[in-house]
Scaffold this motif. Structure first.
Motif: not given
Lengths: 382, 382
Positions: B98, B334-337, B88-89, B100, B92-94, B84-86
């Motif tokens: 990442i 993913s688009a974000f990564y 790693v997110n 993988f 990422v917030l800090r 699930f995205v959380s």
């Protein structure tokens, strides 16, 4: 002891448990179900908020705001020092440098005349806090923000049902004026869900990203609307949404908001009238409510003449079974802030930190208890 | 249609509402009251977690972990892409980058043999996810972490009541092995509170800071224990604690955990036996449970032979009133990564993204429904 009067008692509307049961029976207790929708609808229609997003706390709503404003390390935000730590920590988490502004002489809110001197090329936003539910000078602050191309975020944690009246006569609810605003439903507030909060998005350009950020950085909201066939990782974000259990509890409270407010306002005015002679005698100061502000009786505070006078009064009242509470330590003098910033003086803020005292204020408080508290204060200070 | 079988039905223990009523009657519904304490005690005694901290979500527990590990921009963390995205997110917030790792051929968990090649001088932590409540190879992963001086964080969102047995015979509950671990009580989990989570702190050196970070970066916890006379801003942090309403709901569930698990495990094994012939015929793959893992029957999944086969099966089962669900999109695609990283191939992860299918699995599921689902799958694929 004549009474035993706590500082706060959480208000219970009566239908909280049956609404929670409804959510459970419906088989949907994770976030963004029917009760969340009812709460969102209430805020959007009643307060003319463009888009409401329930969150797990006001802190989390402020964190959403900081992400939406795209705060980057080194960006500056201007905020009052007399506030709860979350007002600024939400921005510090994104790397912001906090530039503290002083309170006004006559009330704890940010002094709008001191904001412009704090603006630099790095300033991104002005965070205002409507202390005790009393509006900051939104007309002037909005004008400063527009002139310098800054966002205004309202920390409306304490300000549900409060209003601001512009000089042209337009009246707006607090939390519907800034680009973004946060509310709290912590058990100490007028309307509660134990822990809980809400982000109000008034600048509609933030809505789409707010949906993504609130759903852990995914486009799951669009997926549930059937706009896309699978959802993926699109952005940073967190799990900001509260359960339906929390939303059901909150909705039961929102239905009673007029009754809650009627009662609290009566208690507030009762305190004010009873303590006015003491204020006129120079023994304390009473809350100052500017003409543009209609407050929500969230807090009734007095300002003692010194820190020592406050300490003595707290002790005396405690002996009489009356629990009172001071409020924020000045953030500009905190251990954390001083690690990376030098000490400066914000005299008005420091005075509120040292001398402001909150009296018992809650729905179940009886008029005779207000009289008793006021009489004991008068007896001690006269 | 013989049955209508949803993918999930939240389990209700029966005493949730009366416990919420107790919290309300007691007059304390904000966080860290008596029910939070009961939940913490349950986790600490039952699972041998050094210190448990309820949070508003598993996402938030992971965010606490990232703050506690003092993740700074540019630090690297190794994590599986099939999650699930959380997971790693939160890092990422800090500011973390990442890195993988692929899944194993025989199961979706991180392939421990591929971790060492991903370690650099910037690596701070290895995040493992016990997919479907099946343990990762904690002995090997712990050894790698120790050798390279890295922290292990267990994302035990799905792994309540699961265990790992070390080669010396020591058996530990998942979430009690890594320096830090996170749990989820989202309504899809074995034990729920709608939304909700928990941080498990097993490395005791993190406890003091965890208390501060969870209380908005203040030392309020020490203040409530009477260790200091006022609390202040000490650190970054957030409002991670859930209300007593949430904790009361959760505690009602925790009391029933043995009954929940007995039922789910029976259903899980029933599926396994009924689908074994299809697996032996090469039409699907079944979950692989390593010898060191005792799983908690959180998810029953099958792996189809292709993405198209899965799509067809989902449609067929839907016609039969059976709701099934695929799971994660590969995060490395993913688009974000891909905004800040180049495309690489993690073939095992991609296979699970394309071919893994989760079958209905919940407490109220009937044995005859398990038979019906298994028969329909067999009928379609044979």
């Amino acid at each position: 002891m004549k009474y035993k009067i706590p500082f706060n008692k959480p208000f219970i509307a009566g239908s909280e448990l049956s609404y929670i049961k409804q959510a459970v029976d419906f088989g949907k207790i994770s976030g963004d179900g029917a009760f969340s929708e009812k709460c969102h609808h209430f805020f959007e229609t009643h307060y003319k908020i463009e888009k409401a997003f329930l969150t797990t706390s006001c802190t989390d709503a402020l964190e959403m705001a900081a992400i939406l404003l795209n705060i980057q390390p080194g960006d500056e935000v201007i905020a009052p020092s007399f506030t709860f730590v979350s007002t600024v920590n939400a921005f510090v988490l994104r790397g912001a440098k906090i530039v503290f502004a002083d309170s006004k002489v006559e009330e704890p809110n940010i002094d709008e005349t001191k904001i412009e001197a704090l603006i630099s090329s790095k300033t991104k936003a002005i965070i205002v806090v409507h202390y005790a539910g009393v509006a900051c000078n939104m007309e002037k602050i909005t004008a400063i923000a527009q002139q310098h191309n800054l966002f205004v975020v309202e920390d409306a944690a304490q300000a549900i049902e409060s209003t601001y009246t512009f000089s042209d006569g337009t009246k707006k609810y607090l939390g519907s004026i800034g680009a973004l605003a946060s509310f709290s439903f912590h058990e100490t507030k007028n309307v509660i869900s134990g822990e809980g909060g809400m982000l109000a998005v008034n600048d509609t350009s933030f809505i789409k990203r707010a949906e993504i950020i609130r759903e852990k950085g995914t486009n799951r909201t669009a997926f549930f609307r059937g706009e896309i066939d699978k959802y993926g990782w699109e952005d940073i974000g967190s799990s900001f949404l509260p359960s339906e259990i929390t939303a059901a509890f909150l909705f039961a409270q929102l239905e009673q908001i007029k009754i809650i407010q009627q009662k609290r306002k009566a208690l507030w005015h009762h305190y004010f009238q009873l303590l006015l002679p003491l204020a006129n005698a120079g023994k304390i100061s009473l809350p100052f409510i500017p003409n543009y502000a209609e407050n929500n009786a969230h807090i009734f505070y007095i300002i003692c003449n010194s820190s020592q006078a406050r300490r003595n009064l707290i002790s005396y009242l405690k002996e009489k079974g009356i629990y009172t509470a001071f409020h924020y330590q000045s953030l500009h003098k905190s251990a954390f802030y001083l690690k990376t910033n030098s000490l400066k003086t914000l005299p008005n803020c420091e005075r509120y930190s040292d001398c402001l005292l909150r009296l018992p204020m809650y729905y179940e408080l009886l008029p005779e208890e207000v009289i008793y508290v006021s009489e004991e204060i008068t007896k001690f200070l006269k």
